[in-house]
Design a protein around this motif. Structure first.
Motif, PDB file in Angstrom:
ATOM      1  N   LEU A  90       7.828 -54.582 -46.485  1.00 13.37           N
ATOM      2  CA  LEU A  90       8.860 -54.120 -47.344  1.00 13.37           C
ATOM      3  C   LEU A  90      10.276 -54.104 -46.573  1.00 13.37           C
ATOM      4  O   LEU A  90      11.121 -54.483 -47.452  1.00 13.37           O
ATOM      5  CB  LEU A  90       8.184 -52.622 -47.759  1.00 13.37           C
ATOM      6  N   PRO A  91      10.238 -53.627 -45.497  1.00 14.34           N
ATOM      7  CA  PRO A  91      11.655 -53.680 -44.933  1.00 14.34           C
ATOM      8  C   PRO A  91      12.336 -55.069 -45.163  1.00 14.34           C
ATOM      9  O   PRO A  91      13.559 -55.053 -45.239  1.00 14.34           O
ATOM     10  CB  PRO A  91      11.438 -52.992 -43.502  1.00 14.34           C
ATOM     11  N   VAL A  92      11.504 -56.059 -44.644  1.00 17.03           N
ATOM     12  CA  VAL A  92      11.935 -57.408 -44.838  1.00 17.03           C
ATOM     13  C   VAL A  92      12.581 -57.603 -46.039  1.00 17.03           C
ATOM     14  O   VAL A  92      13.634 -58.338 -46.351  1.00 17.03           O
ATOM     15  CB  VAL A  92      10.956 -58.456 -44.359  1.00 17.03           C
ATOM     16  N   ASP A  93      11.848 -57.197 -47.194  1.00 17.94           N
ATOM     17  CA  ASP A  93      12.095 -57.385 -48.460  1.00 17.94           C
ATOM     18  C   ASP A  93      13.521 -56.636 -48.823  1.00 17.94           C
ATOM     19  O   ASP A  93      14.280 -57.125 -49.900  1.00 17.94           O
ATOM     20  CB  ASP A  93      11.089 -56.867 -49.558  1.00 17.94           C
ATOM     21  N   HIS A 131      15.402 -48.279 -60.019  1.00 20.64           N
ATOM     22  CA  HIS A 131      14.659 -47.382 -59.191  1.00 20.64           C
ATOM     23  C   HIS A 131      13.566 -48.339 -58.413  1.00 20.64           C
ATOM     24  O   HIS A 131      12.262 -48.190 -58.620  1.00 20.64           O
ATOM     25  CB  HIS A 131      13.853 -46.533 -60.055  1.00 20.64           C
ATOM     26  N   HIS A 132      14.003 -49.343 -57.756  1.00 27.66           N
ATOM     27  CA  HIS A 132      13.205 -50.134 -56.877  1.00 27.66           C
ATOM     28  C   HIS A 132      13.757 -50.532 -55.645  1.00 27.66           C
ATOM     29  O   HIS A 132      14.935 -50.762 -55.685  1.00 27.66           O
ATOM     30  CB  HIS A 132      13.050 -51.633 -57.730  1.00 27.66           C
ATOM     31  N   PRO A 133      13.207 -50.467 -54.601  1.00 22.74           N
ATOM     32  CA  PRO A 133      13.687 -50.594 -53.137  1.00 22.74           C
ATOM     33  C   PRO A 133      14.144 -52.069 -52.705  1.00 22.74           C
ATOM     34  O   PRO A 133      15.158 -52.131 -51.948  1.00 22.74           O
ATOM     35  CB  PRO A 133      12.529 -50.183 -52.117  1.00 22.74           C
ATOM     36  N   ALA A 134      13.880 -53.047 -53.555  1.00 21.84           N
ATOM     37  CA  ALA A 134      14.261 -54.403 -53.230  1.00 21.84           C
ATOM     38  C   ALA A 134      14.227 -55.133 -54.668  1.00 21.84           C
ATOM     39  O   ALA A 134      13.466 -56.230 -54.583  1.00 21.84           O
ATOM     40  CB  ALA A 134      13.086 -55.133 -52.362  1.00 21.84           C
ATOM     41  N   PRO A 135      15.161 -54.643 -55.670  1.00 22.19           N
ATOM     42  CA  PRO A 135      14.979 -55.426 -56.888  1.00 22.19           C
ATOM     43  C   PRO A 135      15.541 -56.639 -57.007  1.00 22.19           C
ATOM     44  O   PRO A 135      15.274 -57.605 -57.857  1.00 22.19           O
ATOM     45  CB  PRO A 135      15.922 -54.626 -57.646  1.00 22.19           C
ATOM     46  N   LYS A 136      16.053 -57.255 -55.993  1.00 27.50           N
ATOM     47  CA  LYS A 136      16.767 -58.710 -55.984  1.00 27.50           C
ATOM     48  C   LYS A 136      16.237 -59.491 -54.849  1.00 27.50           C
ATOM     49  O   LYS A 136      16.738 -60.728 -54.482  1.00 27.50           O
ATOM     50  CB  LYS A 136      18.394 -58.538 -55.797  1.00 27.50           C
ATOM     51  N   ALA A 137      14.931 -58.984 -53.923  1.00 32.43           N
ATOM     52  CA  ALA A 137      14.325 -59.967 -53.209  1.00 32.43           C
ATOM     53  C   ALA A 137      13.928 -61.295 -53.922  1.00 32.43           C
ATOM     54  O   ALA A 137      13.414 -61.276 -55.116  1.00 32.43           O
ATOM     55  CB  ALA A 137      13.228 -59.404 -52.632  1.00 32.43           C
ATOM     56  N   ARG A 138      14.207 -62.511 -53.170  1.00 35.75           N
ATOM     57  CA  ARG A 138      13.685 -63.863 -53.524  1.00 35.75           C
ATOM     58  C   ARG A 138      12.664 -64.366 -52.671  1.00 35.75           C
ATOM     59  O   ARG A 138      12.749 -65.569 -52.366  1.00 35.75           O
ATOM     60  CB  ARG A 138      14.910 -64.515 -53.756  1.00 35.75           C
ATOM     61  N   GLY A 139      11.964 -63.647 -51.888  1.00 36.47           N
ATOM     62  CA  GLY A 139      10.754 -64.133 -51.066  1.00 36.47           C
ATOM     63  C   GLY A 139      11.459 -64.552 -49.632  1.00 36.47           C
ATOM     64  O   GLY A 139      10.473 -65.208 -49.143  1.00 36.47           O
ATOM     65  N   GLY A 140      12.703 -64.197 -49.500  1.00 38.30           N
ATOM     66  CA  GLY A 140      12.990 -64.623 -48.093  1.00 38.30           C
ATOM     67  C   GLY A 140      13.409 -65.983 -48.017  1.00 38.30           C
ATOM     68  O   GLY A 140      13.923 -66.429 -46.633  1.00 38.30           O
ATOM     69  N   ALA A 141      13.662 -66.773 -49.226  1.00 38.85           N
ATOM     70  CA  ALA A 141      13.954 -68.059 -48.890  1.00 38.85           C
ATOM     71  C   ALA A 141      15.510 -68.307 -49.056  1.00 38.85           C
ATOM     72  O   ALA A 141      16.097 -67.412 -49.161  1.00 38.85           O
ATOM     73  CB  ALA A 141      13.455 -68.892 -50.385  1.00 38.85           C
ATOM     74  N   ASP A 260       6.014 -68.968 -57.956  1.00 36.73           N
ATOM     75  CA  ASP A 260       5.220 -68.236 -57.067  1.00 36.73           C
ATOM     76  C   ASP A 260       6.084 -67.363 -55.913  1.00 36.73           C
ATOM     77  O   ASP A 260       6.228 -67.595 -54.707  1.00 36.73           O
ATOM     78  CB  ASP A 260       4.225 -69.251 -56.142  1.00 36.73           C
ATOM     79  N   VAL A 261       6.900 -66.397 -56.664  1.00 40.93           N
ATOM     80  CA  VAL A 261       7.732 -65.635 -55.561  1.00 40.93           C
ATOM     81  C   VAL A 261       7.603 -64.317 -56.186  1.00 40.93           C
ATOM     82  O   VAL A 261       7.408 -64.068 -57.317  1.00 40.93           O
ATOM     83  CB  VAL A 261       9.208 -66.088 -56.002  1.00 40.93           C
ATOM     84  N   ARG A 262       7.607 -63.296 -55.066  1.00 38.29           N
ATOM     85  CA  ARG A 262       7.515 -61.585 -55.494  1.00 38.29           C
ATOM     86  C   ARG A 262       8.804 -61.406 -55.946  1.00 38.29           C
ATOM     87  O   ARG A 262       9.903 -61.401 -55.274  1.00 38.29           O
ATOM     88  CB  ARG A 262       6.898 -61.119 -54.342  1.00 38.29           C
ATOM     89  N   ILE A 263       8.768 -60.910 -57.143  1.00 36.50           N
ATOM     90  CA  ILE A 263       9.985 -60.404 -57.948  1.00 36.50           C
ATOM     91  C   ILE A 263       9.604 -58.938 -58.198  1.00 36.50           C
ATOM     92  O   ILE A 263       8.824 -58.741 -58.892  1.00 36.50           O
ATOM     93  CB  ILE A 263      10.590 -61.285 -59.065  1.00 36.50           C
ATOM     94  N   THR A 264      10.348 -57.981 -57.805  1.00 37.19           N
ATOM     95  CA  THR A 264      10.168 -56.516 -57.668  1.00 37.19           C
ATOM     96  C   THR A 264       8.713 -56.244 -57.019  1.00 37.19           C
ATOM     97  O   THR A 264       8.456 -56.550 -56.025  1.00 37.19           O
ATOM     98  CB  THR A 264      10.327 -55.851 -58.993  1.00 37.19           C
TER      99      THR A 264
END
Length: 510
Positions: A90-93, A131-141, A260-264
């Protein structure tokens, strides 16, 4: 404000909202905006209300401001103490989400926004879920791999068209869905599917993500799957990223794909189990909205007509087709995504209304009764949160219609116990949706603040008096409302669909 400062500001707010709601408690005796962190007992101070900013940590020598990276470190330490669980993902996200915001801000500065107000509303969510800790994460790509497809960067791009051999087709939804998918061939900039093949639209990012997989690679090699070309007209990614709008009058469709990407909280794939129950949930919603129309309601359901995919890559290559807007929006009205109103888009009807109290009454009258009616009379629990609700406005900026979408998120009472179904409804409608819109309205028009929650209470009572809903009295008397704990859910690696709720003080209580 420079780009890095702006990116920090956008990324800090949702993380702070989570931290303060889920693992902290007010400590007003130490000053306004001060909270005590439950894991360590340390004091954290913020500025602002519904959008907290400028976090400061109390140390022996005074208050020290925190950057986003420092807040991520603080949050991780607090969660380890509070839960007894470690999490290195999660910290990475969280860091990825902040980097994504920076890339989006840079891209937006160089891109032309869409002229259509509806499309602009779908592409305006730079901060994202509040209210999400990483709402814009795109899988680190790398940003170059996803920016061309990012709604927040004002993206638009052609669909990719494939031809799938008929004996490999898996589909459901009947003639309406099949016709809708096949009609997209009219926009093909290339050859049509040859005899014995069916059209299979694809998202270009989806193909980049799954094209190297063995099942897909072999299907291209042996001819079960052919590449035809792209579409002549662009498709526009909406706020969900994997759902695209094709506004061409000849099509007027939404098309939804697997990514195949984690979004929220979830990897955004069209899962087999959801596809196989899609028609059942969509049909129940359609039946409920048809009954609503017979009572004179203008509320509308954007039906998920069906899907088509390849049997050898059922989830990876699935495409779902959804009703477009033209047949549902009232003549002369302009639909906007509700989440864009909450994010504070300049010039929105919420911001410019001269009658905020009247505007809010009209908003509630459009949004609340359809959700309650579907639950009370048809056993359908709409996922009426900010990203699944569109609200249409007349020329004066007053709300005149609500439109709801996403059968994937719909639940049926016959599959749940009633208290769990009601809890889900209250979270989506009241906490996620009305709390955000009402907060944005009060922020823009402070004089209306004392009226916001009494008006919501009145709307629930009005529906109960007219139609009868046993849960109303309990809701209005409850000390708390259910707030989804996205930070704890992600930290403990719970399944994204396994919502965990925390009590939030109930502003509806008299």
């Amino acid at each position: 404000m420079d780009l890095n400062t702006a990116a920090d500001a956008h990324a800090l707010t949702p993380l702070l909202n989570c931290l303060l709601r889920e693992v902290a408690e007010p400590a007003a005796e130490h000053g306004e905006g001060t909270h005590r962190l439950r894991g360590s007992g340390r004091l954290l101070r913020v500025r602002g209300g519904r959008r907290p900013a400028r976090p400061e940590l109390r140390r022996a020598d005074g208050w020290h401001p925190l950057s986003h990276s420092e807040l991520v470190e603080l949050t991780s330490g607090e969660l380890r103490r509070y839960t007894g669980v470690s999490n290195d993902e999660l910290p990475v996200d969280m860091a990825d989400s902040r980097a994504t915001v920076a890339a989006l801000l840079a891209a937006r500065a160089q891109a032309a926004p869409p002229r259509d107000p509806y499309l602009l509303s779908e592409q305006s969510l730079v901060m994202g879920h509040p209210h999400h800790p990483a709402p814009k994460a795109r899988g680190g790509a790398p940003a170059a791999s996803w920016l061309p497809y990012a709604p927040e960067a004002y993206a638009r791009f052609p669909l990719v068209f494939l031809a799938l051999r008929e004996d490999q087709v898996a589909e459901e939804g009947g003639p309406s869905a099949a016709t809708a998918i096949d009609s997209l061939a009219d926009a093909l900039d290339g050859p049509r599917p040859p005899a014995g093949y069916r059209l299979l639209p694809a998202h270009p990012w989806q193909l980049e993500l799954v094209g190297a997989r063995r099942a897909v690679r072999e299907a291209f090699a042996d001819g079960r799957l052919l590449r035809l070309g792209g579409s002549r007209l662009p498709a526009w990614p909406t706020a969900s990223i994997r759902t695209l709008y094709v506004p061409d009058p000849a099509a007027d469709l939404f098309v939804k794909f697997s990514l195949d990407v984690r979004i929220t909280n979830d990897v955004r794939r069209l899962w087999r189990h959801d596809l196989l129950t899609l028609r059942r949930t969509d049909a129940a919603a359609e039946e409920g909205f048809a009954a609503l129309r017979r009572t004179g309601s203008d509320a509308a359901w954007l039906a998920d007509r069906g899907y088509r995919t390849a049997g050898f890559a059922f989830e990876e290559l699935a495409v779902l087709v959804r009703d477009g807007l033209h047949a549902h929006v009232l003549p002369g009205a302009t639909p906007l995504l509700a989440a864009a109103l909450a994010e504070g888009e300049p010039g929105s009807p919420l911001a410019r209304t001269a009658d905020p109290a009247g505007w809010w009454r009209r908003y509630l009258r459009q949004v609340v009764p359809p959700v309650l009616e579907l639950f009370a009379r048809h056993g359908v629990v709409l996922e009426a949160h900010l990203q699944n609700t569109l609200v249409a406005f007349d020329a004066s900026g007053m709300p005149v219609q609500a439109l709801f979408r996403d059968a994937e998120g719909v639940k049926l009472l016959r599959d749940l116990d009633r208290p769990a179904a009601w809890q889900r409804l209250v979270y989506c409608l009241v906490v996620n949706h009305l709390m955000e819109i009402g907060g944005a309205l009060a922020e823009r028009h402070p004089d209306v603040s004392p009226f916001v929650w009494p008006a919501v209470r009145e709307e629930f009572l009005r529906y109960d008096a007219a139609r009868g809903l046993p849960e109303t009295a309990e809701l209005l008397a409850a000390s708390s409302l259910p707030a989804k704990a996205n930070l704890l859910l992600r930290w403990t690696r719970a399944d994204g669909a396994a919502a965990r709720y925390l009590p939030l003080p109930n502003p509806l209580r008299d």
